[in-house]
Design an enzyme around this catalytic site. Structure first.
Site, PDB file in Angstrom:
ATOM      1  N   ASP A 446       0.716  -1.151  -0.040  1.00 37.37           N
ATOM      2  CA  ASP A 446       0.003   0.171   0.057  1.00 37.37           C
ATOM      3  C   ASP A 446       0.833   1.133   0.024  1.00 37.37           C
ATOM      4  OD1 ASP A 446      -3.103   0.826   0.571  1.00 37.37           O
ATOM      5  OD2 ASP A 446      -1.777   2.189   1.698  1.00 37.37           O
ATOM      6  N   GLU A 489      -5.014   2.290  -3.955  1.00 35.63           N
ATOM      7  CA  GLU A 489      -3.342   2.505  -4.129  1.00 35.63           C
ATOM      8  C   GLU A 489      -2.780   1.235  -3.384  1.00 35.63           C
ATOM      9  OE1 GLU A 489      -4.619   4.856  -0.346  1.00 35.63           O
ATOM     10  OE2 GLU A 489      -5.251   4.375  -2.590  1.00 35.63           O
TER      11      GLU A 489
END
Length: 578
Positions: A446, A489
């Site tokens: 992430d 993301e």
């Protein structure tokens, strides 16, 4: 020396020779940089590389190469403490050119000697697969194409970057190096010409604004490169029509305006280097005649297509546990079953909803087409079709099917597997790891503080950061690894045959390299980072728990300060004493 050890030593010597060109490329890179700008720290780094080469080559018995390296090292040591303020006329690197040429010659001779020894030996030791050997453009006598092993095998291809702006050139060089490219930097055409005496690049990036050089001279150099089958990318602060049309006429492969957007440049480089994985097509064929299956298996093998066969339709699902075909070929008439029933069954399995199905029949193909199309058949082919036409039709169907499935499976921004399909792949890899009892690491990644990037620079800039991480993962990981965009993301990486410690080491290295990338937006430089959590399939009872544990490890990495990698905590096993 016993025979077993001798064989092992041969294997080690072979592996060393295969790595050697990459190590010599690193020496050449430092040599070229020193020729542009004298730096005592770089001299020390180059001496360390030479010392390492001298020791390893001596250990494996390559004495001539060892001597050439040793001579280079001894003479360079005399300049180790030379002042950093040397001017261009005082730079001593030119006198080392004959020593570098001798080193290259010794490496090539070592490879040739090895090949000759293996040809004459009564041994099953494989012959050396020659890595790209540094050479000049003029020395190259054969065209470079997609089938040249030097192009295909280079996971760290060599780029020549020619740019008068040292600061921007170094930034671009550092970013491309982080993506896995070997980048040799030159500040003008004269230093480029010197570099070409030692090595040929896979791609050349050249700026249109160079000292003491007209645009016409630069485009003449572009033409020379393209005539030798070396792709050229033109860089310029100007995107004017006249410069662009000159680049087109010089056969440049691309034209980028400065500041260069890294994700677009890396995508173009990957395309020119043909880095996208090309796995052999896979076919599953079901027919009750063994002779038919044998014929087609040999036919497909001759065309590089992997074919699995079975005479027993009831075994189809078992075959599919370990084999994921790109196309099914079914006989229409089978004992106890017919091909239409098998096709209907396949269409009920989500993984094969879009996989092409072709029927083989001895009847007139057209008479069955309309009926079979309704159940999801893609084509009906007569068994009397000629071999070449048959393979051509099957290949065409596979390509169209793969494009369709790619559109269904890919994330639109990154072209990675989307959430649904990376989860499906995770289930497959988890089951395989459990069945064969081999590790498979699940990595949750992430981006750190990504909302701040979007809020400060806008979503288009955020998209470029996501794509940059995507490209680094594609560049640095294996083709056998699964990579998907898990959402926003967040990414999921699946690493078969990789234990936790190995995965941690690889992802930590990627994390460091990504954090070194320099992004630019509105003339502001910034960096990005990510955090990661890792779990291993063999430690958990279900794929869902394995994913959850990787996600929890990711949370711990965030909690511990971000820009780090954490491994999932293993389950506690209670022990009882009597």
């Amino acid at each position: 020396m016993n025979e077993q050890f001798a064989d092992k030593l041969n294997e080690l010597r072979l592996a060393y020779l295969q790595r050697l060109p990459q190590q010599v490329n690193a020496v050449i890179e430092d040599y070229n940089l020193l020729g542009v700008h004298w730096d005592p720290r770089l001299v020390t780094a180059l001496l360390l590389k030479l010392h390492t080469l001298k020791g390893s080559s001596g250990t494996f018995g390559f004495k001539s190469f060892c001597n050439a390296v040793s001579e280079f090292e001894v003479k360079l040591k005399a300049y180790q403490n030379t002042d950093a303020q040397l001017g261009p006329s005082e730079n001593p690197m030119a006198q080392f050119r004959p020593l570098l040429q001798a080193l290259l010659h010794a490496m090539q001779q070592a490879q040739q000697d090895w090949a000759s020894q293996q040809a004459n030996a009564i041994s099953h030791t494989p012959a050396i697969e020659h890595s790209p050997v540094p050479t000049s453009v003029e020395q190259k006598s054969h065209p470079v194409n997609a089938h040249n092993p030097a192009k295909k095998s280079a996971h760290n291809p060599v780029l020549f970057l020619v740019d008068n702006d040292v600061t921007q050139g170094e930034i671009l060089r550092a970013n491309l190096t982080a993506f896995g490219f070997f980048v040799h930097y030159f500040s003008d055409l004269a230093s480029l010409a010197e570099g070409l005496e030692f090595q040929q690049p896979d791609i050349c990036l050249i700026d249109l604004h160079l000292p003491n050089c007209s645009e016409d001279e630069i485009f003449s150099r572009v033409v020379a490169f393209t005539q030798h089958q070396i792709p050229v990318i033109v860089l310029s602060a100007s995107g004017q029509f006249q410069q662009r049309i000159k680049a087109v006429r010089a056969k440049a492969q691309a034209y980028f305006t400065k500041p260069v957007k890294m994700n677009e440049l890396v995508a173009k480089l990957r395309h020119l280097l043909d880095f996208e994985p090309r796995k052999p097509f896979k076919v599953l064929m079901i027919d009750d005649q063994e002779s038919i299956l044998n014929y087609h298996q040999h036919l497909f093998s001759a065309h590089g297509i992997e074919c699995r066969t079975t005479q027993h339709p009831e075994l189809m699902l078992e075959v599919l546990r370990d084999f994921e075909p790109d196309l099914f070929i079914l006989d229409y008439h089978l004992p106890h079953f017919n091909g239409a029933e098998l096709a209907s069954m396949l269409r009920q399995i989500p993984a094969y909803e879009a996989t092409p199905i072709v029927f083989l029949t001895g009847e007139t193909a057209d008479s069955l087409k309309s009926d079979l199309v309704e159940i999801g058949s893609d084509d009906v082919i007569g068994k009397d079709l000629g071999a070449d036409k048959f393979v051509s039709q099957i290949t065409s169907r596979i390509k169209r099917g793969k494009k369709l499935r790619m559109l269904m499976q890919q994330d639109s921004l990154t072209q990675l597997l989307n959430h649904g399909y990376i989860q499906s792949l995770a289930r497959q890899m988890f089951s395989h790891a459990k069945r064969v009892k081999t590790p498979c690491s699940f990595v949750m990644i992430d981006l750190d503080n990504f909302k701040m990037v979007n809020d400060r620079f806008g979503h288009s800039c955020g998209d470029r950061v996501i794509v940059a991480l995507t490209q680094m993962l594609q560049q640095r990981l294996r083709q056998s690894d699964g990579i998907g965009r898990y959402g926003g993301e967040e990414f999921l990486v699946l690493m078969p045959d990789t234990d936790l410690n190995t995965a941690h080491s690889l992802i930590s290295k990627l994390l460091h390299q990504f954090s070194q990338l320099k992004f630019f937006e509105r003339n502001i430089e910034f960096h990005a980072s990510f955090s990661a959590g890792i779990s291993c399939a063999t430690d958990w009872n279900s794929v869902q728990v394995c994913l959850e544990r990787a996600d929890q490890a990711l949370y711990q990495a965030k909690k511990a300060g971000r820009n780090r990698v954490e491994i999932a905590t293993l389950p506690v096993v209670d022990s009882f004493t009597s």
